[in-house]
Design a protein around this motif. Structure first.
Motif, short mmCIF file in Angstrom:
data_model
loop_
_atom_site.label_atom_id
_atom_site.label_comp_id
_atom_site.label_asym_id
_atom_site.label_seq_id
_atom_site.Cartn_x
_atom_site.Cartn_y
_atom_site.Cartn_z
N LYS A 233 4.75 11.71 -2.29
CA LYS A 233 4.07 11.62 -1.01
C LYS A 233 5.09 11.79 0.11
O LYS A 233 6.27 11.53 -0.05
N ALA A 234 4.60 12.21 1.28
CA ALA A 234 5.50 12.44 2.41
C ALA A 234 6.11 11.13 2.88
O ALA A 234 5.44 10.10 2.92
N GLN A 235 7.41 11.15 3.18
CA GLN A 235 8.09 9.98 3.72
C GLN A 235 8.72 10.36 5.06
O GLN A 235 9.12 11.50 5.28
N LEU A 236 8.80 9.38 5.95
CA LEU A 236 9.40 9.63 7.25
C LEU A 236 10.91 9.74 7.12
O LEU A 236 11.52 9.11 6.26
N PRO A 237 11.56 10.52 7.98
CA PRO A 237 13.02 10.64 7.93
C PRO A 237 13.69 9.27 8.07
O PRO A 237 13.24 8.42 8.84
N LYS A 253 14.06 1.19 5.86
CA LYS A 253 14.67 2.03 6.88
C LYS A 253 15.76 1.20 7.51
O LYS A 253 15.48 0.17 8.13
N SER A 254 17.01 1.61 7.31
CA SER A 254 18.16 0.81 7.70
C SER A 254 18.05 -0.53 6.97
O SER A 254 17.95 -0.56 5.75
N SER A 255 18.05 -1.65 7.65
CA SER A 255 17.91 -2.94 6.99
C SER A 255 16.50 -3.51 7.11
O SER A 255 16.27 -4.68 6.84
#
Length: 332
Positions: A233-237, A253-255
């Motif tokens: 599935k598509a994931q955000l950058p 995403k990051s922490s």
């Protein structure tokens, strides 16, 4: 608690039947060039497109030598990914694996101590144990001591070969992650920084009940299938999938935790309560973090129960075991 099988005659019979079952599942046999301890040589191997293995009785030690590797190549030397060696008789904790049984049913399991070897700094039992989140069972070794070791498969499981392949792949991924980390690359198997978890939900995935022992042999396969399903599935950058000793799978995403999945391979009340508790505790203080419980597709959960999960912000994904594990938003 499972009980180690140490009788020489019984070990030989179980090992013979196990090897025959794996050979039938793989379907092909031919000499394969194997690299071992700095040397190469042709050995009779059994294989399919993704796995090969060789098995022989060691002449110099009390063990069956069973070596496994991935992606057989008949044009070059093949490296051993992991050995799943069994003592011929008795208890030998220096040997990587053993057979153990449930005393009440005599169901036999293939168990591994986590000694994965590899000859590189950072690759060994302690590092693998800290990295791998497979199901663990406590073994009575019949010498007054108990051992916690990883479940690979039940020998009654119709998906026994797939479970073995999944364990070999996990070892391969672990070794690759150590090598990658040594080169300064980011791995996908981390203890994500900034997360703080409560002790009651940390530690090993111990399996107290007989039904759960059998089911949890498939836990690693389900987590791997879930990761592939989500990656499709598509994931955000900037987002990535990780898993830790405490979380089966998370999107971060990051922490910042974005989504947490907890896999349960049977729907006993204890497992359901534990899964719900893990999701809630792991996401404490993480705002707008989605929570999903991953469950077998039978038996179906009641509508009021699903509604209760939704009120806690928990959704459900279902999986169906087979040669390939299927995942969906609704029971199959």
């Amino acid at each position: 608690m499972l009980r180690a099988i140490t009788d020489k005659r019984r070990v030989a019979e179980i090992h013979r039947d196990f090897i025959e079952a794996i050979r039938r599942a793989l379907g092909h046999s031919a000499p394969l060039t194997i690299g071992y301890k700095g040397e190469t040589g042709q050995m009779p191997a059994h294989y399919n497109d993704e796995l090969w293995f060789i098995s022989q009785l060691s002449q110099n030690s009390n063990r069956f030598w069973d070596a496994y590797g991935l992606n057989p190549d008949f044009n070059r030397s093949n490296n051993i990914t992991v050995e799943i060696n069994i003592p011929v008789e008795g208890v030998n904790r220096t040997i990587s694996a053993l057979f153990a049984e449930a005393p009440d049913t005599q169901e036999v399991f293939l168990i591994h101590r986590g000694k994965v070897g590899g000859g590189r700094p950072g690759i060994g039992k302690n590092a693998f144990t800290a990295w791998y989140n497979g199901g663990i069972a406590t073994i009575d070794e019949k010498d007054g001591r108990t051992t916690d070791a990883y479940l690979i498969t039940s020998l009654r499981d119709p998906h026994m070969a797939e479970n073995v392949v999944n364990f070999v792949k996990a070892v391969s991924e672990f070794k690759a992650s150590v090598i990658s980390a040594g080169k300064g690359h980011r791995t996908t198997k981390i203890e994500a920084p900034g997360f703080d978890f409560h002790d009651e939900f940390s530690g090993k995935k111990s399996i107290p009940a007989r039904a759960s022992v059998t089911a949890d042999c498939n836990h690693g396969r389900v987590v791997s299938a879930l990761k592939r399903y989500l990656e499709s599935k598509a994931q955000l950058p900037g987002q990535r999938l990780v898993n830790t000793k405490k979380i089966d799978l998370a999107l971060v995403k990051s922490s910042q935790l974005i989504h947490v999945w907890e896999v349960k391979t049977d729907v006993s009340l204890q497992n359901l309560y534990t899964g719900i508790g893990q999701l809630i505790v792991h996401t404490m203080g993480q705002h707008k973090c989605d929570k999903t419980l991953v469950l077998p597709d039978t038996p179906n959960l009641s509508t009021p129960f699903i509604a209760g999960l939704a009120s806690l912000g928990i959704s459900v994904i279902y999986f169906k075991l087979g040669h390939e594990i299927l995942l969906s938003q609704q029971p199959q």
